[in-house]
Design an enzyme around this catalytic site. Structure first.
Site, PDB file in Angstrom:
ATOM      1  N   GLY A 110     -22.715   3.532  11.891  1.00  0.00           N
ATOM      2  CA  GLY A 110     -23.322   2.245  12.245  1.00  0.00           C
ATOM      3  C   GLY A 110     -24.385   1.850  11.234  1.00  0.00           C
ATOM      4  N   ASP A 144     -32.367   9.452  16.827  1.00  0.00           N
ATOM      5  CA  ASP A 144     -31.876  10.633  17.550  1.00  0.00           C
ATOM      6  C   ASP A 144     -31.489  11.772  16.605  1.00  0.00           C
ATOM      7  OD1 ASP A 144     -29.739   9.354  16.411  1.00  0.00           O
ATOM      8  OD2 ASP A 144     -28.454   9.422  18.169  1.00  0.00           O
ATOM      9  N   ASP A 186     -31.386   4.560  16.540  1.00  0.00           N
ATOM     10  CA  ASP A 186     -31.611   5.322  17.776  1.00  0.00           C
ATOM     11  C   ASP A 186     -32.709   6.384  17.674  1.00  0.00           C
ATOM     12  OD1 ASP A 186     -29.492   3.851  18.747  1.00  0.00           O
ATOM     13  OD2 ASP A 186     -28.015   5.374  18.227  1.00  0.00           O
ATOM     14  N   THR A 242     -30.240   5.222  11.308  1.00  0.00           N
ATOM     15  CA  THR A 242     -29.756   4.804  12.637  1.00  0.00           C
ATOM     16  C   THR A 242     -30.959   4.277  13.411  1.00  0.00           C
ATOM     17  OG1 THR A 242     -29.029   5.613  14.806  1.00  0.00           O
ATOM     18  CG2 THR A 242     -29.860   7.264  13.304  1.00  0.00           C
ATOM     19  N   ARG A 258     -28.318   4.901  22.609  1.00  0.00           N
ATOM     20  CA  ARG A 258     -27.306   5.925  22.940  1.00  0.00           C
ATOM     21  C   ARG A 258     -27.789   6.864  24.024  1.00  0.00           C
ATOM     22  NH1 ARG A 258     -24.002   7.883  18.151  1.00  0.00           N
ATOM     23  NH2 ARG A 258     -23.656   5.829  17.289  1.00  0.00           N
ATOM     24  N   ARG A 315     -16.092   3.404   9.854  1.00  0.00           N
ATOM     25  CA  ARG A 315     -15.791   4.648  10.565  1.00  0.00           C
ATOM     26  C   ARG A 315     -14.391   5.022  10.093  1.00  0.00           C
ATOM     27  NH1 ARG A 315     -20.204   5.128  14.058  1.00  0.00           N
ATOM     28  NH2 ARG A 315     -20.890   3.149  14.902  1.00  0.00           N
ATOM     29  N   ASP A 365     -25.627  11.299  12.550  1.00  0.00           N
ATOM     30  CA  ASP A 365     -25.222  12.708  12.547  1.00  0.00           C
ATOM     31  C   ASP A 365     -23.720  12.893  12.326  1.00  0.00           C
ATOM     32  OD1 ASP A 365     -24.630  11.766  15.013  1.00  0.00           O
ATOM     33  OD2 ASP A 365     -25.491  13.435  16.135  1.00  0.00           O
TER      34      ASP A 365
HETATM   35  P1  ATP Z   1     -24.067   6.275  14.168  1.00  0.00           P
HETATM   36  O1  ATP Z   1     -25.454   6.772  14.413  1.00  0.00           O
HETATM   37  O2  ATP Z   1     -23.971   4.839  13.995  1.00  0.00           O
HETATM   38  O3  ATP Z   1     -23.046   6.796  15.150  1.00  0.00           O
HETATM   39  P2  ATP Z   1     -22.793   8.181  12.541  1.00  0.00           P
HETATM   40  O4  ATP Z   1     -22.941   8.583  11.129  1.00  0.00           O
HETATM   41  O5  ATP Z   1     -23.102   9.232  13.569  1.00  0.00           O
HETATM   42  O6  ATP Z   1     -23.656   6.911  12.757  1.00  0.00           O
HETATM   43  P3  ATP Z   1     -19.966   8.307  13.119  1.00  0.00           P
HETATM   44  O7  ATP Z   1     -18.990   7.215  13.363  1.00  0.00           O
HETATM   45  O8  ATP Z   1     -20.113   9.361  14.137  1.00  0.00           O
HETATM   46  O9  ATP Z   1     -21.333   7.587  12.784  1.00  0.00           O
HETATM   47  O10 ATP Z   1     -19.569   9.036  11.742  1.00  0.00           O
HETATM   48  C1  ATP Z   1     -19.310   8.279  10.568  1.00  0.00           C
HETATM   49  C2  ATP Z   1     -18.129   8.843   9.846  1.00  0.00           C
HETATM   50  O11 ATP Z   1     -18.386  10.199   9.455  1.00  0.00           O
HETATM   51  C3  ATP Z   1     -16.842   8.931  10.671  1.00  0.00           C
HETATM   52  O12 ATP Z   1     -16.163   7.717  10.715  1.00  0.00           O
HETATM   53  C4  ATP Z   1     -16.078   9.998   9.934  1.00  0.00           C
HETATM   54  O13 ATP Z   1     -15.440   9.481   8.790  1.00  0.00           O
HETATM   55  C5  ATP Z   1     -17.185  10.942   9.479  1.00  0.00           C
HETATM   56  N1  ATP Z   1     -17.299  12.058  10.442  1.00  0.00           N
HETATM   57  C6  ATP Z   1     -17.930  12.061  11.641  1.00  0.00           C
HETATM   58  N2  ATP Z   1     -17.818  13.253  12.250  1.00  0.00           N
HETATM   59  C7  ATP Z   1     -17.074  14.029  11.424  1.00  0.00           C
HETATM   60  C8  ATP Z   1     -16.592  15.381  11.481  1.00  0.00           C
HETATM   61  N3  ATP Z   1     -16.853  16.180  12.525  1.00  0.00           N
HETATM   62  N4  ATP Z   1     -15.863  15.825  10.423  1.00  0.00           N
HETATM   63  C9  ATP Z   1     -15.602  15.042   9.378  1.00  0.00           C
HETATM   64  N5  ATP Z   1     -16.017  13.768   9.267  1.00  0.00           N
HETATM   65  C10 ATP Z   1     -16.737  13.265  10.263  1.00  0.00           C
END
Ligand code: ATP
Length: 324
Positions: free
Chosen positions: A11, A130, A128, A126, A172, A72, A103
């Site tokens: 995000g 978090d 949040d 982010t 979240r 994503r 994360d």
């Molecule tokens: P937000 O705080 O907005 O959720 P985020 O970085 O946690 O941000 P995610 O959609 O969870 O957002 O992760 C972003 C991208 O990172 C995913 O679309 C995926 O490509 C990669 N990713 C997330 N988790 C994994 C994982 N366990 N292994 C490999 N790639 C991952």
């Protein structure tokens, strides 16, 4: 290290552009090449790269969102997907990357590092707040300021009509935005997932505030709060059990993720971007850059992913005293 990539993933949050700018400009200052990786891990797998120099990040420090776009990407969750990304990075001559995200993005980066021994550094982006290893994530300050502005406006109508407003805010599974913005906007009640004291207590508190002469009330509800099944059910419950109020609901939604970053987030992004590049050049990789007691620090990404953030108990106490 001759060439560093930078990407935004997951995000978006206000301050990401300021962080991109800081990474690009630090590379220029250190005379290292910098490459923008578009659309997060999706663009990494597709080789969607663009060389960036100090001038390619003019006039973005004040912009919300991310000029590199975000995505994503499910394919990056697979070994094959990550192999594709690795091949693209090698072909472009990129030696390390800085990922600005949450994360999930750090999880992906860590897996990538384990498989290909590729140096990575994370910057927490982010709203949040978090992520373990930093007292502030990029965008949190801006989002809380946005929420405070909106609640100030809602308060005008709440007090003109003697209404009770439930305002749902993002966050979240955690209540950082709700607690900070709730205190900042002078909310009567703040409902956060970390402190669920039940519906009875909420009713008692609303009754008390009505009796004490308050004509309107704002209750800030974190989206992750479980006191009611939803903020709308909460409204129904209160209307049924406490018919003295005219109740309204306002779900703030994605406006909280947008807008120009606050000065705090711009400065934080600048400091984090500098540290990210310096760390890579010092051979310190697989860390997340964070801030603690106004010092820029590094936390191993593996710890940042596993750790849990704690809600500020002192601030909860302050909020309780303020709602007397
Ligand atoms: P937000 O705080 O907005 O959720 P985020 O970085 O946690 O941000 P995610 O959609 O969870 O957002 O992760 C972003 C991208 O990172 C995913 O679309 C995926 O490509 C990669 N990713 C997330 N988790 C994994 C994982 N366990 N292994 C490999 N790639 C991952």
């Amino acid at each position: 290290i001759k060439k560093i990539g930078v990407l935004t993933s997951g995000g978006d949050s206000p301050g990401m552009n300021a962080a991109i700018r800081a990474v690009v400009r630090t590379c220029a200052y250190m005379k290292v090449d910098c490459v923008g990786i578009y659309r997060g891990y999706q663009g990494m797998m597709e080789g969607d790269f663009k060389p960036m120099d100090a001038r390619s990040v003019n006039n973005i420090i004040n912009k919300g969102g991310t000029i590199l776009k975000s995505a994503r990407c499910t394919e990056f969750r697979t070994v094959e997907g990550r192999k594709k990304a690795y091949e693209q990075l090698r072909a472009e001559g990129i030696d390390a990357f800085v990922v600005i995200g949450g994360d999930g993005s750090f999880n992906g980066a860590l897996k990538f590092n384990e498989e290909f021994h590729f140096p990575i550094i994370g910057i927490p982006g982010t709203i949040d707040n978090d992520i373990f290893g930093t007292s502030n994530t990029l965008g949190f300050d801006t989002a809380t300021n946005t929420v405070v502005d909106v609640i100030d406006k809602i308060r005008d109508t709440a007090s003109s009509h003697n209404r009770l407003f439930f305002v749902e805010v993002m966050g979240r599974d955690v209540g950082h935005i709700a607690l900070n913005a709730g205190v900042g906007a002078g909310a009567e009640e703040i409902l956060i997932p970390e402190e669920n004291r039940g519906l009875e207590r909420l009713l008692e508190s609303l009754k008390r505030s009505k009796k004490s002469g308050k004509s309107s009330s704002i209750v800030v509800v974190a989206e992750g709060d479980k006191i009611g099944k939803s903020v709308f059910e909460l409204k129904e419950y209160v209307e049924e059990h406490l018919p003295i109020y005219d109740v309204r609901v306002s779900v703030l939604g994605h406006m909280q993720r947008g807008g120009a970053p606050s000065c705090y987030d711009r400065v934080l992004a600048s400091r984090m971007g500098v540290k990210a590049v310096e760390s890579i050049l010092d051979g310190q990789t697989n860390f997340m850059v964070g801030i603690q007691n106004n010092q820029i620090i590094l936390t191993p990404i593996s710890k940042a992913i596993k750790g849990h953030t704690k809600i500020d108990k002192e601030l909860i106490r302050v909020s309780e005293i303020m709602t007397t």
